[in-house]
Design an enzyme around this catalytic site. Structure first.
Site, mmCIF file in Angstrom:
data_model
loop_
_atom_site.group_PDB
_atom_site.id
_atom_site.type_symbol
_atom_site.label_atom_id
_atom_site.label_comp_id
_atom_site.label_asym_id
_atom_site.label_seq_id
_atom_site.Cartn_x
_atom_site.Cartn_y
_atom_site.Cartn_z
ATOM 1 N N ARG A 185 -44.050 43.839 -30.662
ATOM 2 C CA ARG A 185 -44.479 42.472 -30.339
ATOM 3 C C ARG A 185 -44.026 41.447 -31.371
ATOM 4 O O ARG A 185 -43.777 40.277 -31.035
ATOM 5 C CB ARG A 185 -45.999 42.428 -30.140
ATOM 6 C CG ARG A 185 -46.826 42.613 -31.349
ATOM 7 C CD ARG A 185 -48.316 42.700 -31.024
ATOM 8 N NE ARG A 185 -48.679 44.051 -30.630
ATOM 9 C CZ ARG A 185 -48.810 45.081 -31.481
ATOM 10 N NH1 ARG A 185 -48.601 44.903 -32.785
ATOM 11 N NH2 ARG A 185 -49.147 46.275 -31.047
ATOM 12 N N ASN A 232 -50.673 43.159 -34.701
ATOM 13 C CA ASN A 232 -50.144 42.140 -35.606
ATOM 14 C C ASN A 232 -48.784 41.671 -35.105
ATOM 15 O O ASN A 232 -48.078 42.402 -34.419
ATOM 16 C CB ASN A 232 -50.078 42.658 -37.045
ATOM 17 C CG ASN A 232 -48.835 43.454 -37.332
ATOM 18 O OD1 ASN A 232 -47.728 42.915 -37.347
ATOM 19 N ND2 ASN A 232 -48.990 44.767 -37.533
ATOM 20 N N GLU A 366 -53.061 49.779 -41.749
ATOM 21 C CA GLU A 366 -51.778 50.022 -41.082
ATOM 22 C C GLU A 366 -51.574 49.023 -39.968
ATOM 23 O O GLU A 366 -50.470 48.513 -39.737
ATOM 24 C CB GLU A 366 -51.761 51.455 -40.528
ATOM 25 C CG GLU A 366 -50.400 51.898 -39.971
ATOM 26 C CD GLU A 366 -50.217 51.652 -38.471
ATOM 27 O OE1 GLU A 366 -49.139 51.997 -37.951
ATOM 28 O OE2 GLU A 366 -51.126 51.118 -37.796
ATOM 29 N N GLU A 375 -48.349 49.272 -49.952
ATOM 30 C CA GLU A 375 -48.805 48.895 -51.293
ATOM 31 C C GLU A 375 -48.846 50.109 -52.211
ATOM 32 O O GLU A 375 -48.468 50.039 -53.375
ATOM 33 C CB GLU A 375 -50.180 48.217 -51.230
ATOM 34 C CG GLU A 375 -50.195 46.898 -50.481
ATOM 35 C CD GLU A 375 -49.158 45.903 -50.952
ATOM 36 O OE1 GLU A 375 -49.158 45.568 -52.148
ATOM 37 O OE2 GLU A 375 -48.321 45.469 -50.125
ATOM 38 N N SER A 459 -39.679 52.288 -36.984
ATOM 39 C CA SER A 459 -40.798 51.911 -37.833
ATOM 40 C C SER A 459 -42.027 51.870 -36.952
ATOM 41 O O SER A 459 -42.070 52.501 -35.905
ATOM 42 C CB SER A 459 -40.565 50.582 -38.527
ATOM 43 O OG SER A 459 -41.691 50.300 -39.336
ATOM 44 N N ALA A 477 -44.617 63.731 -35.858
ATOM 45 C CA ALA A 477 -44.677 64.527 -34.629
ATOM 46 C C ALA A 477 -45.935 64.146 -33.883
ATOM 47 O O ALA A 477 -46.982 63.877 -34.494
ATOM 48 C CB ALA A 477 -44.706 66.018 -34.980
ATOM 49 N N TYR A 494 -53.661 51.401 -25.099
ATOM 50 C CA TYR A 494 -53.228 51.166 -26.487
ATOM 51 C C TYR A 494 -53.785 49.864 -27.081
ATOM 52 O O TYR A 494 -53.623 48.802 -26.498
ATOM 53 C CB TYR A 494 -51.690 51.153 -26.483
ATOM 54 C CG TYR A 494 -51.009 50.749 -27.750
ATOM 55 C CD1 TYR A 494 -51.057 51.544 -28.892
ATOM 56 C CD2 TYR A 494 -50.244 49.570 -27.801
ATOM 57 C CE1 TYR A 494 -50.380 51.169 -30.042
ATOM 58 C CE2 TYR A 494 -49.557 49.188 -28.945
ATOM 59 C CZ TYR A 494 -49.638 49.984 -30.066
ATOM 60 O OH TYR A 494 -48.963 49.633 -31.205
ATOM 61 N N HIS A 495 -54.485 49.979 -28.186
ATOM 62 C CA HIS A 495 -55.018 48.830 -28.941
ATOM 63 C C HIS A 495 -56.058 48.019 -28.153
ATOM 64 O O HIS A 495 -56.275 46.852 -28.463
ATOM 65 C CB HIS A 495 -53.897 47.910 -29.426
ATOM 66 C CG HIS A 495 -53.160 48.463 -30.620
ATOM 67 N ND1 HIS A 495 -52.312 47.702 -31.393
ATOM 68 C CD2 HIS A 495 -53.134 49.701 -31.177
ATOM 69 C CE1 HIS A 495 -51.796 48.453 -32.357
ATOM 70 N NE2 HIS A 495 -52.279 49.676 -32.244
ATOM 71 N N SER A 570 -11.052 48.793 -39.472
ATOM 72 C CA SER A 570 -10.852 50.222 -39.247
ATOM 73 C C SER A 570 -12.075 51.008 -39.692
ATOM 74 O O SER A 570 -12.703 50.675 -40.699
ATOM 75 C CB SER A 570 -9.625 50.693 -40.026
ATOM 76 O OG SER A 570 -9.642 52.099 -40.118
ATOM 77 N N ASP A 603 -33.495 70.076 -56.546
ATOM 78 C CA ASP A 603 -33.396 68.653 -56.897
ATOM 79 C C ASP A 603 -32.272 68.000 -56.100
ATOM 80 O O ASP A 603 -32.408 66.874 -55.615
ATOM 81 C CB ASP A 603 -33.154 68.475 -58.397
ATOM 82 C CG ASP A 603 -34.453 68.501 -59.192
ATOM 83 O OD1 ASP A 603 -35.519 68.718 -58.582
ATOM 84 O OD2 ASP A 603 -34.401 68.308 -60.416
ATOM 85 N N HIS A 626 -32.233 51.820 -46.631
ATOM 86 C CA HIS A 626 -31.570 53.066 -46.236
ATOM 87 C C HIS A 626 -30.321 52.686 -45.443
ATOM 88 O O HIS A 626 -30.419 52.003 -44.428
ATOM 89 C CB HIS A 626 -32.536 53.889 -45.381
ATOM 90 C CG HIS A 626 -32.216 55.344 -45.314
ATOM 91 N ND1 HIS A 626 -31.017 55.829 -44.848
ATOM 92 C CD2 HIS A 626 -32.945 56.447 -45.652
ATOM 93 C CE1 HIS A 626 -31.024 57.158 -44.897
ATOM 94 N NE2 HIS A 626 -32.194 57.563 -45.389
#
Lengths: 687, 687
Positions: A185, A232, A366, A375, A459, A477, A494-495, A570, A603, A626
């Site tokens: 949204r 939100n 969240e 945070e 996300s 999952a 939902y919500h 290219s 590691d 990323h």
């Protein structure tokens, strides 16, 4: 061969166990389901309903703090080594209790001739509950704009393009109305702002939020016409608290003014249900009085100290705050975390201790933009960057009744497949069939390979900061719907206020076996990541995925062969980087077989995901760092691969200066090629 | 008790040894100097002069490539496990050979009545050498501006303020002339551009570049009147190659256009000697034809694989490129690297192998903006971030004849003191006196403690990207002048054609004992960092330094007590963070004594410096990311502590909006407090 059994139990109502057994004398893990049934069903049910879904527990409220305290207390009782409450003071947004939000239709004299509902009809059994927040768009601007109403379908980028280009309608100065679905949204709101709208109304269209042949709640699991979706409407792009981007929102932290806050919409926004939507005519007034306020929130963080590698962390985190009761979102997921802690505690008491440290998190806020988790990620960024092996997310465990849904980093694919082969299908009539087989049959990844579909992380839940900002291998999952036949995003209620405990118990998972299966997947991942001597991360799989993404983004560019020639664009450097990565990954995989210098190679495995992080961030999105994965710029929920290149290509179509745009494409290809080369370098022998 | 001896030898002319002896049966190291004299002096002298200082070897030239190949060949012969040439294609800048640069004085008809010299008089013995680049300001804009000449002292921020505010002179549209010294020349150019000047001339004033009682070269070591200082005039702020900021300049890397390049001055710049400077009158013309061109450069990277921790890196790096012969800068330092490699190779052949991997680097194009070292840091950022323990810089080993000069991160202070106590003073008449004692006597750190002065790292050499961008513990050491009596920056012949091998041999260090002492310090640091079981990094010392810096920056703010009250500015959060760091560091230090989990604690030590990195960078300087240290915004050579706060406080004085400026001070204090807290968190027990 010593076997340590860890039981992961779902606490929404039944106690269900996954036994994850480690063979100390061999390398590797085996997950075995046991105890599919449990006698304690209704007692546990009642108890837990009383505990976590009876009362609204919106972020920043007293009740959500009480639940946090309860969780802390119980996690300590379960036997964790430590549990702490971690507060932050973040910007939240609530309706003004004395001035409700609504939309009105005005007659020619300006009189209100219709007003949308101020609340949803409360479901049976909850009539006496106070503090149910009415449907609203958190962080909406205040205001009472009046104007012509323009319908823009789902409010997607392409919907606004169509409106303007094909239909010749200009949204500037208008109030737009869009239906919920397809995209996040917040993206709809951003598009409306970009189009110059002075307000945006979002409604739940039965075409999207109504399953055929299903009754509205409580007779079924569809959304009643008086129900509406809260949520939100920020465009944070990973910033966390809007007033403290990049830094944890602590007492001493500098806060930007509201004007300089990140991602806050500049126009009023409001959600309505279908019963109200059908009344809206050409001209309306929005009446929005929602307040932004800095509010204390609380994460609960529990730990099991690793026996051999205390400085390597495996994290299971999910949120606790809910718009109202949170029967599905998030408590079906929070229960998984809670019962995983209980099971782990039981095993600890029997002398077991994982190789690595396990961190359990109950995130707050969240729903207001992944605030609690972001945070904490900001607060602990240095330590997590050096020490975090993986993050597994535990939001809603169920959004449908069809099959498993997994989104994760490519390096976790193999582990997910191996694990689900050891878990039994929760579906009736599939006794003796593995979850893997059941899933594979229902959602085959036909275009790519003969295996169940695994998607890219986008996300919309708390893994974001860990994966997209910090570069920690991550996955999620849940049990999902049949997306070929069920059109709605998420699930109908939902919500809304109708997300109760009962909707799960009556419709989504009466035997609670689906939730058990999800718990087995999440818990199994955590325990295998925490206790395997060699980290179960697959670099070959990452190479395969990179090759697939590179071809797909190159194909997208090939829609413009002429310009690619003119501007000398290219993808060879990217293909060459992926090829190099593939060879290096394969060599690395070979060397793994010798199991020499396990810590050094672990590691390298752990830091591979980190190697895809570009500290400079994506263009205009400094907290999305990323280079391989980011939430789509057009829909936060969807994951985009090679997002820098993708966005540059997208801009081509709408650019006033094609040369400049193609230069940006070339720059992004170069960054992608470099990053893939740099990642390959981390897999070469260290000296 | 097995002893492994590593000899570190200076190769400028003599072979001098430091024996760094490890006692395997105890923890800790002892550095013992041996062989102070060496018979082979003159043969080796001749040989090495022939090798590396006979011919000009400017970055990007054929000769500098030949030296790189020679170094690679010899490092392999010395016995390194691997040596590679690593090329990058970076923007360099050269004078136009067919159109020389000069400044002219014009008569009223516009005729040139005076022209500055096109070259320096070549010193005896070098008359036949070709390819001596004339004095120029690398990366100057091209152009032939004419205009009134305005003298602005050293061209510092305060000099321009004085010009404008006290003298009422506006530099807009003028050509400014400034003397060299006090600050980095690039800062002078930046200030001139900000003041609106259309050109800038820099000259070497005898008041700054002339030691009393000393003859000009070759009769002494002063700068002849015809000599001038070359140098780049960029304001890169850590970006490396101006066209590829943030990414290594490889074949496939996207390059910005020259207009978008980082740090390139927009006006012509030219350096002259004093003999020319005295002729310049009110009005001049600059004739600058210098070209920017993308040019291939070569780093040489050698490695010794660590025996026990191959994935932990200790780096010794210094540049090879020189403006002309490089007799001091950089070959007195490059020789230290070369002989350290030779000594290490000798020990390897006897069966020794360090615990950790040692990397030796011969950087290219340092003189053009630290380009070789920064590109390699960008290329290897991921791996270095996870694995680099420390970086020791090896630029010029000598800039004076007085005593030792060390700039390093606080965590290396203790190691530097311990090591220098084991090295003998190179000064005549100080037989039996340690380098520490000699140094302490000459440069006591009176304000802080009774110990030899150690300064903050600024910039101006190749440690920059490693320390300021990546957060790797770093240090540098050289022999220096008496700064109380010698006013010039660097040394008189700096960056002139008179920097020959002979000036070192005849004046700076005839016995080569000073160079030996510097080699013992640099080599000793490398070997102790590479071979100590427990990393010799001192967290207590970091805490002490943080406290000192916090008080000093708070004192600076206290110049404005009234505004601090009005705008509610407090340093309490920073003091509290430093206090917390101190307690945590002390606890950590306590735990070190048990020597439990050495690898875990070594990782905490290694990553402490990394914890001070803010990925968002300093305001306007994205590649300066260390919150505690940065090169001063007013003088790249100087290190500033808490640079974000410092710059915000500096802006107060010149701000049109004091409230906004004080808000920025508060924001920077909050970032500093957070960063110190986050760093402390890395020192707590990991689980």
């Amino acid at each position: 061969c010593v076997r340590v059994c860890v039981c992961v139990c779902v606490c929404v109502c039944v106690c269900v166990c996954v036994c994850v057994c480690v063979c100390v004398c061999t390398i590797g893990w085996f997950a075995k389901p046991t105890n599919p049934n449990n006698a304690n069903h209704s007692a546990s049910n009642k108890y837990l309903r009383e505990k976590f879904t009876r009362l609204p527990h919106l972020a920043g409220t007293e009740q959500n703090l009480r639940y946090a305290e309860q969780i802390k207390k119980e996690w300590l009782e379960f036997g964790l080594d430590s549990v702490e409450m971690v507060p932050y003071d973040v910007l939240l947004s609530y309706p003004n209790k004395s001035q409700p939000n609504y939309i009105s239709i005005l007659d020619q004299l300006g009189n209100e001739v219709f007003k949308t509902s101020l609340a949803e009809p409360v479901p049976e059994g909850y009539e006496d509950v106070s503090d149910i927040v009415p449907p609203y768009s958190a962080f909406s601007a205040k205001g009472q704009p009046e104007g012509e109403l323009v319908y823009v379908n789902y409010g997607r980028t392409e919907d606004f393009f169509q409106l303007e280009r094909e239909m010749g309608i200009n949204a500037t100065g208008k109030i737009v109305i869009v239906r919920y679905g397809k995209i996040f949204r917040g993206n709809k709101v951003k598009n409306a702002v970009l189009a110059g709208a002075k307000g945006i109304i979002m409604f739940s269209d039965p075409a999207d939020y109504w399953a055929a042949g299903v009754q509205p709640y409580p007779e079924g699991w569809n959304l009643p016409g008086g129900g509406a979706q809260r949520g939100n409407v920020l465009n944070l792009n990973g910033a966390g608290d809007p007033l403290t981007p990049g830094y944890p929102a602590k007492e001493y932290t500098y806060r930007f003014s509201l004007e300089d806050g990140v991602g806050l919409p500049k126009i009023p926004v409001h959600p309505i249900g279908f019963h109200d939507a059908i009344h809206l005519l050409k001209k309306v007034r929005m009446n929005i009085h929602t307040n932004n306020q800095v509010t204390r929130i609380y994460n609960v963080i529990g730990r099991i100290r690793g026996a051999l590698e205390p400085d390597r962390y495996v994290i299971l985190g999910g949120h606790r705050d809910a718009w109202v009761f949170g029967g599905i979102d998030p408590m079906s997921g929070a229960a998984v975390v809670h019962e995983t802690v209980r099971s782990a505690g039981r095993q600890l008491s029997k002398g077991w201790r994982p190789r690595r440290t396990v961190i359990f998190a109950s995130w707050d806020a969240e729903e207001f933009g992944l605030l609690g988790s972001t945070e904490w990620a900001e607060d602990n960024a240095k330590v997590l960057q050096e020490r975090a092996v993986a993050y597994i997310n535990a939001d809603s465990a169920i959004e449908g009744m069809y099959t498993l849904r997994v989104d994760c980093t490519p390096s976790l694919h193999t582990l997910v497949y191996d694990l689900t082969k050891q878990i039994v299908s929760p579906e009736e009539g599939e006794e003796g069939v593995s979850l893997y087989e059941s899933w594979h049959k229902k959602d085959n990844w036909t275009n790519d390979r003969d295996a169940p579909r695994i998607s890219k992380l986008g996300s919309g839940s708390d893994f974001e900061a860990y994966f997209i900002r910090l570069g920690i291998a991550a996955g999620r999952a849940r049990y999902t719907k049949n997306k070929k036949t069920e059109r709605y995003s998420s699930y109908p209620v939902y919500h809304s206020v109708y997300e109760t405990f009962e909707i799960v118990e009556k419709y989504y998972d009466p035997s609670f076996k689906r939730l058990r299966a999800v718990a087995q997947v999440r818990g199994g991942l955590i325990f295998l990541l925490a206790d395997s001597q060699l980290l179960p991360l697959d670099v070959i799989q990452y190479a395969d995925s990179l090759r697939k993404y590179a071809h797909s983004i190159a194909q997208l560019a090939q829609r413009h062969p002429e310009e690619m020639r003119i501007y000398e664009v290219s993808f060879d450097s990217l293909f060459s980087a992926v090829e190099n990565f593939t060879v290096t990954a394969s060599d690395f995989h070979q060397r793994l077989q010798t199991l020499n210098r396990v810590r050094v190679m672990n590691d390298q495995l752990m830091y591979l995901e980190r190697a895809f992080i570009d500290p400079l961030g994506l263009p205009g999105r400094p907290f999305y760092r990323h280079v391989i994965f980011a939430p789509s710029s057009h829909n936060k929920y969807a994951g985009e691969s090679f997002p820098g290149i993708y966005d540059a290509l997208f801009d081509i179509e709408n650019s006033a200066d094609p040369q400049e745009s193609w230069e940006e494409v070339k720059r992004q290809i170069s960054i992608a090629a470099f990053t893939v080369h740099a990642a390959a370098m981390t897999l070469t022998p260290p000296a």
